[in-house]
Design a protein around this motif. Sequence first.
Motif, PDB file in Angstrom:
ATOM      1  N   GLN A 170      30.240 -31.296 -14.960  1.00  0.00           N
ATOM      2  CA  GLN A 170      31.632 -31.203 -14.517  1.00  0.00           C
ATOM      3  C   GLN A 170      31.843 -32.233 -13.410  1.00  0.00           C
ATOM      4  OE1 GLN A 170      33.117 -27.300 -13.354  1.00  0.00           O
ATOM      5  NE2 GLN A 170      35.048 -27.824 -14.351  1.00  0.00           N
ATOM      6  N   LEU A 171      32.689 -33.213 -13.700  1.00  0.00           N
ATOM      7  CA  LEU A 171      32.808 -34.373 -12.819  1.00  0.00           C
ATOM      8  C   LEU A 171      34.237 -34.582 -12.315  1.00  0.00           C
ATOM      9  CD1 LEU A 171      30.653 -36.787 -15.060  1.00  0.00           C
ATOM     10  CD2 LEU A 171      29.853 -35.379 -13.151  1.00  0.00           C
ATOM     11  N   PRO A 172      34.797 -33.603 -11.599  1.00  0.00           N
ATOM     12  CA  PRO A 172      36.188 -33.766 -11.152  1.00  0.00           C
ATOM     13  C   PRO A 172      36.371 -34.950 -10.192  1.00  0.00           C
ATOM     14  CG  PRO A 172      35.163 -31.844 -10.124  1.00  0.00           C
ATOM     15  CD  PRO A 172      34.234 -32.303 -11.196  1.00  0.00           C
ATOM     16  N   ALA A 173      35.415 -35.144  -9.274  1.00  0.00           N
ATOM     17  CA  ALA A 173      35.590 -36.197  -8.276  1.00  0.00           C
ATOM     18  C   ALA A 173      35.467 -37.586  -8.902  1.00  0.00           C
ATOM     19  CB  ALA A 173      34.566 -36.021  -7.146  1.00  0.00           C
ATOM     20  N   LEU A 174      34.458 -37.780  -9.760  1.00  0.00           N
ATOM     21  CA  LEU A 174      34.312 -39.089 -10.422  1.00  0.00           C
ATOM     22  C   LEU A 174      35.511 -39.368 -11.328  1.00  0.00           C
ATOM     23  CD1 LEU A 174      30.491 -38.966 -11.224  1.00  0.00           C
ATOM     24  CD2 LEU A 174      31.602 -40.646  -9.760  1.00  0.00           C
ATOM     25  N   SER A 175      36.050 -38.311 -11.968  1.00  0.00           N
ATOM     26  CA  SER A 175      37.232 -38.499 -12.821  1.00  0.00           C
ATOM     27  C   SER A 175      38.437 -38.920 -11.984  1.00  0.00           C
ATOM     28  CB  SER A 175      37.590 -37.211 -13.557  1.00  0.00           C
ATOM     29  OG  SER A 175      36.530 -36.798 -14.357  1.00  0.00           O
ATOM     30  N   MET A 176      38.676 -38.194 -10.882  1.00  0.00           N
ATOM     31  CA  MET A 176      39.846 -38.510 -10.042  1.00  0.00           C
ATOM     32  C   MET A 176      39.750 -39.902  -9.459  1.00  0.00           C
ATOM     33  SD  MET A 176      40.795 -35.080  -7.941  1.00  0.00           S
ATOM     34  CE  MET A 176      39.848 -33.733  -8.558  1.00  0.00           C
ATOM     35  N   ARG A 177      38.526 -40.350  -9.223  1.00  0.00           N
ATOM     36  CA  ARG A 177      38.321 -41.684  -8.665  1.00  0.00           C
ATOM     37  C   ARG A 177      38.282 -42.767  -9.736  1.00  0.00           C
ATOM     38  NH1 ARG A 177      36.885 -42.487  -2.967  1.00  0.00           N
ATOM     39  NH2 ARG A 177      37.872 -40.667  -2.075  1.00  0.00           N
ATOM     40  N   GLY A 178      38.507 -42.385 -10.991  1.00  0.00           N
ATOM     41  CA  GLY A 178      38.549 -43.370 -12.081  1.00  0.00           C
ATOM     42  C   GLY A 178      37.209 -44.015 -12.396  1.00  0.00           C
ATOM     43  N   GLN A 179      36.135 -43.272 -12.142  1.00  0.00           N
ATOM     44  CA  GLN A 179      34.799 -43.852 -12.323  1.00  0.00           C
ATOM     45  C   GLN A 179      34.198 -43.611 -13.717  1.00  0.00           C
ATOM     46  OE1 GLN A 179      32.840 -45.472  -9.693  1.00  0.00           O
ATOM     47  NE2 GLN A 179      34.967 -45.658  -9.040  1.00  0.00           N
ATOM     48  N   ILE A 180      34.867 -42.818 -14.551  1.00  0.00           N
ATOM     49  CA  ILE A 180      34.248 -42.418 -15.816  1.00  0.00           C
ATOM     50  C   ILE A 180      33.988 -43.600 -16.773  1.00  0.00           C
ATOM     51  CG2 ILE A 180      34.483 -40.935 -17.870  1.00  0.00           C
ATOM     52  CD1 ILE A 180      33.779 -39.427 -15.246  1.00  0.00           C
ATOM     53  N   SER A 249      40.624 -36.540   2.261  1.00  0.00           N
ATOM     54  CA  SER A 249      42.018 -36.886   1.979  1.00  0.00           C
ATOM     55  C   SER A 249      42.916 -35.653   2.079  1.00  0.00           C
ATOM     56  CB  SER A 249      42.084 -37.524   0.576  1.00  0.00           C
ATOM     57  OG  SER A 249      43.241 -37.107  -0.093  1.00  0.00           O
ATOM     58  N   LEU A 250      43.981 -35.770   2.852  1.00  0.00           N
ATOM     59  CA  LEU A 250      44.916 -34.657   3.031  1.00  0.00           C
ATOM     60  C   LEU A 250      45.589 -34.324   1.704  1.00  0.00           C
ATOM     61  CD1 LEU A 250      46.326 -32.690   5.010  1.00  0.00           C
ATOM     62  CD2 LEU A 250      48.087 -34.436   5.325  1.00  0.00           C
ATOM     63  N   LYS A 251      45.878 -35.386   0.955  1.00  0.00           N
ATOM     64  CA  LYS A 251      46.530 -35.210  -0.337  1.00  0.00           C
ATOM     65  C   LYS A 251      45.645 -34.366  -1.262  1.00  0.00           C
ATOM     66  CE  LYS A 251      48.663 -38.008  -3.905  1.00  0.00           C
ATOM     67  NZ  LYS A 251      48.536 -39.284  -4.558  1.00  0.00           N
ATOM     68  N   PHE A 252      44.354 -34.668  -1.248  1.00  0.00           N
ATOM     69  CA  PHE A 252      43.457 -33.872  -2.086  1.00  0.00           C
ATOM     70  C   PHE A 252      43.358 -32.442  -1.573  1.00  0.00           C
ATOM     71  CE2 PHE A 252      39.434 -31.851  -2.997  1.00  0.00           C
ATOM     72  CZ  PHE A 252      39.520 -31.792  -4.377  1.00  0.00           C
ATOM     73  N   GLN A 253      43.263 -32.288  -0.248  1.00  0.00           N
ATOM     74  CA  GLN A 253      43.184 -30.932   0.317  1.00  0.00           C
ATOM     75  C   GLN A 253      44.351 -30.077  -0.148  1.00  0.00           C
ATOM     76  OE1 GLN A 253      41.537 -29.646   3.524  1.00  0.00           O
ATOM     77  NE2 GLN A 253      40.047 -31.279   3.797  1.00  0.00           N
ATOM     78  N   ASP A 254      45.514 -30.703  -0.227  1.00  0.00           N
ATOM     79  CA  ASP A 254      46.697 -29.989  -0.689  1.00  0.00           C
ATOM     80  C   ASP A 254      46.515 -29.535  -2.144  1.00  0.00           C
ATOM     81  OD1 ASP A 254      49.485 -29.115  -0.297  1.00  0.00           O
ATOM     82  OD2 ASP A 254      49.893 -30.606  -1.857  1.00  0.00           O
ATOM     83  N   VAL A 255      46.039 -30.469  -2.982  1.00  0.00           N
ATOM     84  CA  VAL A 255      45.797 -30.134  -4.396  1.00  0.00           C
ATOM     85  C   VAL A 255      44.760 -29.008  -4.494  1.00  0.00           C
ATOM     86  CG1 VAL A 255      44.897 -31.014  -6.599  1.00  0.00           C
ATOM     87  CG2 VAL A 255      46.374 -32.458  -5.199  1.00  0.00           C
ATOM     88  N   LEU A 256      43.719 -29.100  -3.680  1.00  0.00           N
ATOM     89  CA  LEU A 256      42.646 -28.109  -3.684  1.00  0.00           C
ATOM     90  C   LEU A 256      43.173 -26.705  -3.401  1.00  0.00           C
ATOM     91  CD1 LEU A 256      39.676 -27.130  -3.585  1.00  0.00           C
ATOM     92  CD2 LEU A 256      39.604 -27.892  -1.217  1.00  0.00           C
TER      93      LEU A 256
END
Lengths: 335, 172
Positions: A170-180, A249-256
């Motif tokens: 499960q790779l949510p962070a790599l996906s969000m960062r466009g690393q896949i 990132s504040l933006k991510f914290q909000d999503v979280l």
Amino acid sequence: MAKWYQLQGAENDVVISTKVAIARNVKGYNFTVRLTDDEKYEIADKIDEILDGKLPGKFVSTPMVEVGRDLQISLAERNLVSPEFVSFSEGRTLVTTEDESLSIMVCEEDHLKIQSLLPGLELEKAYELADTLDTILDEDLQFSFDKKLGYLTQCPTNIGTAMRASVTLQLPALSMRGQIPRLANTVAKLGLILSGAYGEADNPIGSLFQLSNQVTLGISEQAAIENLKSISLSIVEQERAQRIELMNSLKFQDVLWRSYGTLKNARVISFGEFMESMAVVKVGVAAGEIAIKNERLNELIFTMQPATLNVEYGQSLDRQVRDAKRAEKIREVFE
Amino acid sequence: MLCQNCGNAEATTHIKRIVNGEASQIHLCYNCAEHLGYANMFSGFGFNISNMLANFFPEFTRALPSVDISERCPTCGTSFEEVVRSGMMGCADCYSVFYDKLKPSLSRIHGRATHVGKSGAFEVAPVESPKFEDTISKLKSDLQAAVDVQNFELAAKLRDEINALEGGTDNG
């Protein structure tokens, strides 16, 4: 008895499960495409007889024609069988242990697909389980083998070890960062395939990916597994590093926290929405901000799927009823 | 799965390749497969492009009139034409029966690799019998190894075996 996916495994913040599948064909029978249903059941009977003698009480054998449609799909949802295996039932038999960690699909593509499933990153252990069962069966069934080509399979792409090992990541962070895409490219050069577990290949539901070995001829089982393990561990490290970055990132914290709110409070939720929110929450769990055990979240990946919920409630639930039941179950975990 | 080229249509052609040790998989729809030239390999025989597994045998779909594809496996009755069309072998013996014809496809899928790893309890008829030269050279290297460790008893035995084999060719 607990199923394998309810237990804790290594590196389970990132690695959901490990699967090792070995294809085998029995001496004296044509390959599956050229078998009658009677011959297919004959092979299943032979397997039952051997297992009853050597490992009594450990396995349950079920002809797929005796399994209802919801349970068939649930088996596929929980990775115990391939979707292909339940595309039709005649001639097919599933042999499995009670916890479903070790199983045999009889007459899928090859006569036997011996498969072990474990939580987390457990490649050596999963191979050992499948290998032991293979050796026990080979003594009596005698599997077709050639010194040069290895184990002979119906499709020539699988000859050699005829083993596919895979880990679900499960790779949510790599996906969000466009690393896949970069990652998929790199692992391809190392003889592995990274593909989406559910949904689209590049952007799968819940950022769930499968990493598996591609080469079966000219590489030993141990070497293939070692290769897969070391690359898996390297991806685990990369994902962990990106998760830490994301938390800044504040933006991510909000999503979280919104995702957390959804799982904790929703009254109706689809499997897709659950998976998306859960993948994000994993990042918060890794940072120690959300106190939920990874194994409890991972288990939900299997138990919250539609047909599996139907099976649990003993009926084909109306979609809305099912989404409500799902929300209820998830809230229990987030209490 | 959607076509990796256009992203619009369902992929019906799946091509696996290993080039210089790099494995890759391409998924294409009918139109893109044709456009990108993957359909051409079937033109000679008029096979159905959507039959994904036949993609492993382009050699035989690229019109090789000298190859007899009607030969059948005596064990299961599958013809080589059926193997090419379906991408599936009929039984374990098909591998030895069709081995020479399969060789180019196998090496395209797997490189020049031969099996390493676990060995089965039962062996089918070998797809390729050991070559005479290979046997001799193996014996010679065993002989050298025996001499190196001063196992002269074994060395003498190996020398006799080599002489017998080489003498055999001279006489035969």
